[in-house]
Structures are given as structure tokens and as C-alpha cells.
Scaffold this motif. Structure first.
Motif, mmCIF file in Angstrom:
data_model
loop_
_atom_site.group_PDB
_atom_site.id
_atom_site.type_symbol
_atom_site.label_atom_id
_atom_site.label_comp_id
_atom_site.label_asym_id
_atom_site.label_seq_id
_atom_site.Cartn_x
_atom_site.Cartn_y
_atom_site.Cartn_z
ATOM 1 N N SER A 25 149.760 -74.047 -1.970
ATOM 2 C CA SER A 25 149.931 -72.947 -1.029
ATOM 3 C C SER A 25 151.355 -72.983 -0.508
ATOM 4 O O SER A 25 152.021 -74.013 -0.539
ATOM 5 N N SER A 195 140.483 -60.700 0.696
ATOM 6 C CA SER A 195 139.531 -61.646 0.114
ATOM 7 C C SER A 195 138.394 -60.948 -0.609
ATOM 8 O O SER A 195 137.864 -61.450 -1.578
ATOM 9 N N TYR A 212 141.347 -74.747 -0.453
ATOM 10 C CA TYR A 212 140.808 -75.229 0.809
ATOM 11 C C TYR A 212 141.920 -75.770 1.701
ATOM 12 O O TYR A 212 142.936 -76.300 1.213
ATOM 13 N N LEU A 213 141.701 -75.636 2.991
ATOM 14 C CA LEU A 213 142.555 -76.238 4.002
ATOM 15 C C LEU A 213 141.766 -77.356 4.660
ATOM 16 O O LEU A 213 140.669 -77.126 5.178
ATOM 17 N N CYS A 362 148.338 -68.566 -0.406
ATOM 18 C CA CYS A 362 147.714 -69.457 -1.385
ATOM 19 C C CYS A 362 147.707 -68.828 -2.774
ATOM 20 O O CYS A 362 147.583 -67.610 -2.927
ATOM 21 N N ARG A 388 147.006 -66.034 4.876
ATOM 22 C CA ARG A 388 146.135 -66.285 6.021
ATOM 23 C C ARG A 388 146.977 -66.682 7.230
ATOM 24 O O ARG A 388 147.893 -67.493 7.122
ATOM 25 N N VAL A 390 146.954 -68.682 10.628
ATOM 26 C CA VAL A 390 146.195 -69.812 11.160
ATOM 27 C C VAL A 390 146.811 -70.252 12.481
ATOM 28 O O VAL A 390 148.025 -70.429 12.581
ATOM 29 N N LEU A 498 140.161 -70.942 2.123
ATOM 30 C CA LEU A 498 141.160 -69.976 2.548
ATOM 31 C C LEU A 498 140.854 -68.570 2.060
ATOM 32 O O LEU A 498 141.391 -67.595 2.602
ATOM 33 N N ARG A 499 140.009 -68.428 1.057
ATOM 34 C CA ARG A 499 139.688 -67.086 0.549
ATOM 35 C C ARG A 499 138.494 -66.476 1.276
ATOM 36 O O ARG A 499 138.539 -65.314 1.665
ATOM 37 N N LEU A 501 136.939 -68.066 4.022
ATOM 38 C CA LEU A 501 136.855 -68.653 5.365
ATOM 39 C C LEU A 501 135.520 -69.353 5.594
ATOM 40 O O LEU A 501 135.089 -69.521 6.737
#
Length: 531
Positions: A25, A195, A212-213, A362, A388, A390, A498-499, A501
Motif C-alpha cells: 500500500s 469498494s 489488510y491493515l 492499496c 482509504r 484512516v 481495506l477493501r 472494512l
């Protein structure tokens, strides 16, 4: 020794022979609506009065509240009028006013009382809650202050510093009887919703193409009760050194790691005034001798070694917290990079402010992993990049507001969700939450609603979707709120898709140890419903 990912026991897993590449990302520049919390030279002065923050906050949020209140109450019988100054209300006339809430609470700490108390008498222990039956709600603006009364307030949970519009009329006693309340509600979303997935629930299964985060908080390095073995397992999991094929595949989809505060345990002194009150107190000091802090470089050396391993595999963001060796006033400024040794040599290692805004893009096929400091190459599963927004905090504002409100019904999760509708993430600053005396702006006002709002250092995991009012029968945009528990107590790593949530928990457990890693978190997550 094992970690739990929904009834997954790695003690019977074999290492994967597959060659995996880590998803990547890109960290994008900040925008005017998601600004930096770095205190620049212009704002570093401490000579300004804190009243400037309240005036600035009211000026920034007055128009959004006015627009919503006008639309909400324009068709009411009696045609309520807007009164611009709270002291200009007319008795027995239906009207609405806008101002800043002030909670007059007898149990709330008072700095003047602290300065005037007899220091020969030990102070009472801090209260867990400030609220009582004698609390009074005030609404103030630049003209003055009026007391709010009425049954409507009994079902409304307010804290000091919130900007609201109140509908009602002045009583014979001079109070303002409230019949309805209006908030600013959610700020606009800035990033496009690409998304194409509105499910956004807790994730029981994962796609091999999603990014993923990873988020943790409360490592509490240096605390004897914290499990360093769990931290080592966490590092090996994120670097792909343990787990079966499915676990290593999921770990390869983690693009970034955020450590949301309290990486170190609180330093305590030999008089027992800090840290765990159950710690043994040393024998009595000699009269006049200074309290000696029980500090060791061991926690910093250990954490730096773990961060070095992590930063060599993926980007890492570290936020200071309330227990960390950093300034206590908000916004907390970044750690000095030099204190983390060789981990600071990696471009992928970043020391952030608390709070901090991040704009994450990402899975862009044209960008390689070198641009964000990771070693592995980029994934090519998606053709459309996704951005995204954040917002991450280490939890001090939510913990402070929790003291204002009775619980139940109020919870840490409900308070975090309320801050989005108030458009302010730290309304109790500077009343009971220490913050910098900003003069020309209030950086804690939300100019936009993030896609993902992360609150660290919480007692337990929680997640909910928060959305605005629907328009034209269509579902409105939503923000995913995630409470991240202390890792030293729960062993919980939170992963956010991240796509979509969607949220999942990975729990790390060391057999025979009390701290961390109970499977109840996974069960709780699977029962979460959309907010």
C-alpha cells in the motif's frame, strides 16, 4: 504455545512451502480536511488562553449545526426562530440556540482545589466516574451561559465541549427548557467509495486478493505481567515465519502495521505513585530524598529489536500513548526515531503523532514495494486502486469522556461513535484532558469523516459501523469504528480489510500464562452486528 484465529491451533500446522509476496500500500500526502497534528513553530507558544479553543471550535462547527437544525425544525408548529446569542432568548417563546456544552459536575477534578488543598493530607484516590445526580448542563457562547433543563436531557449523553443546537424556551426561573437537540452529525466523506461491497461486517472468511491493515496497542514492554513470548509470536506471524499455509497467506496480505499507543509500561517510583498500585513498595525513604524512578533500558532495547524485524518486512507506524515516555498533552508529538536503534534505519518505520490521519492507497499495479519501504514486490490481484482515509488515536479522549457518563448505557464503543456525530474527537480537551493551547484552530474538529476510525488502548475489542442519514432511499456512506484492546492483556491483533472494512481478530496465547489471548474475543467479534 499457539495463537487462535477462530479455532485454529498452529501447534499441528506445518510451515508452508509456497512462495508468497506481500501485498503493498502507498501512504499518500495529507489534505486540508485531514491535516497533520505536528505542532509547528507558529503554534508552539504556551502564552495563549484556552478560551481561544472554545471560541474557535464554536466558529468552526456553528454553520454545520445551524444548517442541520434549520432543516430539522423548519416545519415545526409554532415556527421556532433562531436566536444568535444565548442571552437574547425571550421568555415563553419557542426558539433554538447554538452553543458549547459545559457540564457542571461537583465530582469533576478542580485544579484550583488541588492548588489550595492541604498537602499534609494525602489526596483521595482518583474517581472512576464524575457523574452524579447533582450535575447541571450549561450552554454557552461568546455572550454568556444559560442552564439547560428538561426531560430531553435525561435521555441525552453529553460531555463538556460538544457543540449543539437546543430547541425550547426560557422558563420563568431563567433556565432554558429543552425539547430537542441537534448535532453537527457526520462530516462529508472525501474519498470515493470504490469498494463495491456494502457488507462491512466482522470477517469470518477472507479473499486471497484483499489487503489488510494490522493494528495493535498496549504492548506494555517492561511490565513484568506482559508476555514477551506473545510479542515474539506476533512478530513471527506478521513476518510469515510461523503458521500454516492459510495463516501465512493471510499474513502476506497485511500491508501495514499500526501500533496505537502504550508500547511501554508506565514508569513507577519507589513511593508507588505511578504504575500498578499492586506493585510492592520499597522500604521507606529518608526524609527529603527524591523519589527514584524504576526505569530500565531493557524495554526500549527489546521493543527496538522487534520493530527492526517488523520494519524489514512491512511498513510500521508507532503512535505514543498515555503510558509512553512522551509528552502528555494532545496532540502527542512523534517519538524521536533515534530511540529505536536500528529500526530507525528503515524507511518503512515511521513515528507518528497521536492522533494521526493516514490516507492509504492499496494495490496499485504501477507502484512497487520500494515506495513504501517494504522488501517484497507488489500484488497484482486488483486493477483499480482504492484510497482509504484512516484516523487513529491512542484512546485518551474516549477514556476521559467515559468518566463523564454513566455505564451502562454508555460504553467505550458508543462514545467513540458519538465523537463522529459531534465532529470532534476530543471535546473534553482542554477541560479535563490536557492539550496544547491552539489559538487560531482546533485540530480535533473533523473536517471529513474517515473511512476507518481506530481507537487504541481500550479494555476490550469492539467494532461498529456509523453512518449518516440516508438520502433518496439509498444507503448512506458509513465509517468503520474499531476499538483495539491492550495486547498485553488480551493478545489480540486486529486486522481490517481495506477493501470491505471487515474486521477480524487474531489471538496469540501462551499456555500457562494468565495475560493475553483468550478466544472469547473471536467469539465476540463473530457476534458483532452492523451499527
Amino acid at each position: 504455545m499457539y495463537f487462535d484465529r477462530g479455532r485454529t491451533d498452529l501447534s499441528c500446522r506445518q510451515p508452508s512451502h509456497l512462495q508468497l509476496t506481500r501485498c503493498t500500500s502507498i501512504l499518500l500526502p495529507q489534505t486540508p480536511t485531514s491535516p497533520s497534528f505536528i505542532i509547528d513553530t507558529k503554534n508552539k507558544s504556551y502564552r495563549h488562553q484556552y478560551s481561544n479553543m472554545y471560541f474557535t471550535r464554536l466558529a468552526m462547527l456553528k454553520q454545520p449545526v445551524m444548517d442541520r437544525a434549520s432543516a430539522k425544525w423548519k416545519d415545526l408548529p409554532g415556527k421556532p426562530v433562531f436566536v444568535r446569542r444565548v442571552l437574547d432568548v425571550v421568555k415563553s417563546q419557542l426558539c433554538w440556540i447554538i452553543g458549547t456544552v459545559y457540564m457542571d459536575m461537583p465530582l469533576k477534578p478542580n485544579v484550583l482545589e488541588d492548588l489550595g488543598r492541604d498537602y499534609s493530607i494525602p489526596p483521595p484516590p482518583p474517581r472512576e466516574k464524575f457523574h452524579s445526580d447533582e450535575d447541571a448542563v450549561m450552554l454557552e457562547d461568546e455572550s454568556g451561559r444559560v442552564k439547560l433543563v428538561g426531560e430531553r436531557l435525561r435521555s441525552t449523553r453529553l460531555v463538556t465541549g460538544v457543540i449543539i443546537a437546543a430547541l425550547g424556551m426560557e422558563t420563568a426561573s431563567g433556565d432554558f427548557e429543552v425539547v430537542d437537540i441537534c448535532y453537527p452529525e457526520l462530516a462529508p466523506f472525501k474519498e470515493a467509495n470504490l469498494s463495491g461491497d456494502d457488507s462491512m461486517d466482522v470477517d469470518d472468511c477472507f479473499s486471497s486478493e484483499d489487503e489488510y491493515l494490522a493494528v495493535i496497542s498496549g504492548l506494555s514492554m517492561g511490565d513484568p505481567s506482559s508476555g514477551e513470548a506473545q510479542v515474539q509470536m506476533l512478530v513471527e506471524y506478521l513476518t510469515g515465519e510461523i503458521g500454516g499455509p492459510d495463516d501465512q497467506k493471510l499474513a502476506s496480505q497485511v500491508t501495514r502495521l499500526i501500533i496505537a499507543g502504550n508500547s511501554f509500561a508506565r514508569v513507577w517510583t519507589d513511593n508507588g505513585d505511578e504504575g500498578n498500585e499492586n506493585r510492592p513498595v520499597n522500604k521507606q525513604r529518608k526524609f527529603g530524598s527524591a523519589a527514584q524512578a524504576k526505569f530500565s533500558t531493557h524495554p526500549n532495547v527489546t521493543l527496538s529489536a522487534h520493530l527492526q524485524d517488523l520494519a524489514s518486512a512491512l511498513p510500521v507506524h508507532v503512535l505514543p500513548g498515555g503510558d509512553d515516555p512522551a509528552g502528555v498533552i494532545l496532540p502527542q508529538q512523534p517519538f524521536p526515531r533515534a530511540m529505536f536503534g536500528k529500526a530507525a534505519e528503515f524507511e518503512s518505520f515511521r513515528c507518528e503523532t497521536n492522533p494521526v490521519w493516514m490516507r492509504i492507497e492499496c494495490d496499485s499495479k504501477s507502484k512497487s514495494a520500494v515506495k513504501n519501504g517494504a522488501k517484497s514486490s507488489t500484488s497484482s490481484g486488483h486493477s483499480v486502486p482504492l484510497i482509504r482515509s484512516v484516523l487513529v488515536t491512542s484512546g485518551q479522549p474516549v477514556l476521559d469522556m467515559y468518566q463523564y457518563l454513566p455505564s451502562p448505557p454508555s460504553t467505550h464503543l458508543s462514545i467513540a461513535c458519538a465523537t463522529l456525530k459531534w465532529r470532534h474527537i476530543a471535546p473534553t480537551a482542554p477541560d479535563t484532558l490536557w492539550c496544547h493551547p491552539f489559538r487560531e484552530r482546533d485540530p480535533f474538529v473533523l473536517g471529513e469523516t474517515p473511512d476507518l476510525y481506530i481507537v487504541g488502548c481500550m479494555p476490550k475489542f469492539g467494532t461498529q459501523l456509523v453512518g449518516g442519514e440516508s438520502k433518496d432511499g439509498k444507503r448512506s456512506r458509513t465509517c468503520r469504528v474499531v476499538l483495539v484492546p491492550n495486547f498485553s492483556e488480551t493478545g489480540c491483533l486486529v486486522l481490517v480489510n481495506l477493501r470491505t472494512l471487515a474486521v477480524r481478530c487474531v489471538n496469540f496465547t501462551v499456555a500457562g500464562m494468565v495475560a493475553g489471548g483468550t478466544s472469547s474475543l473471536e467469539e465476540q467479534a463473530s457476534d458483532m452486528q452492523e451499527g
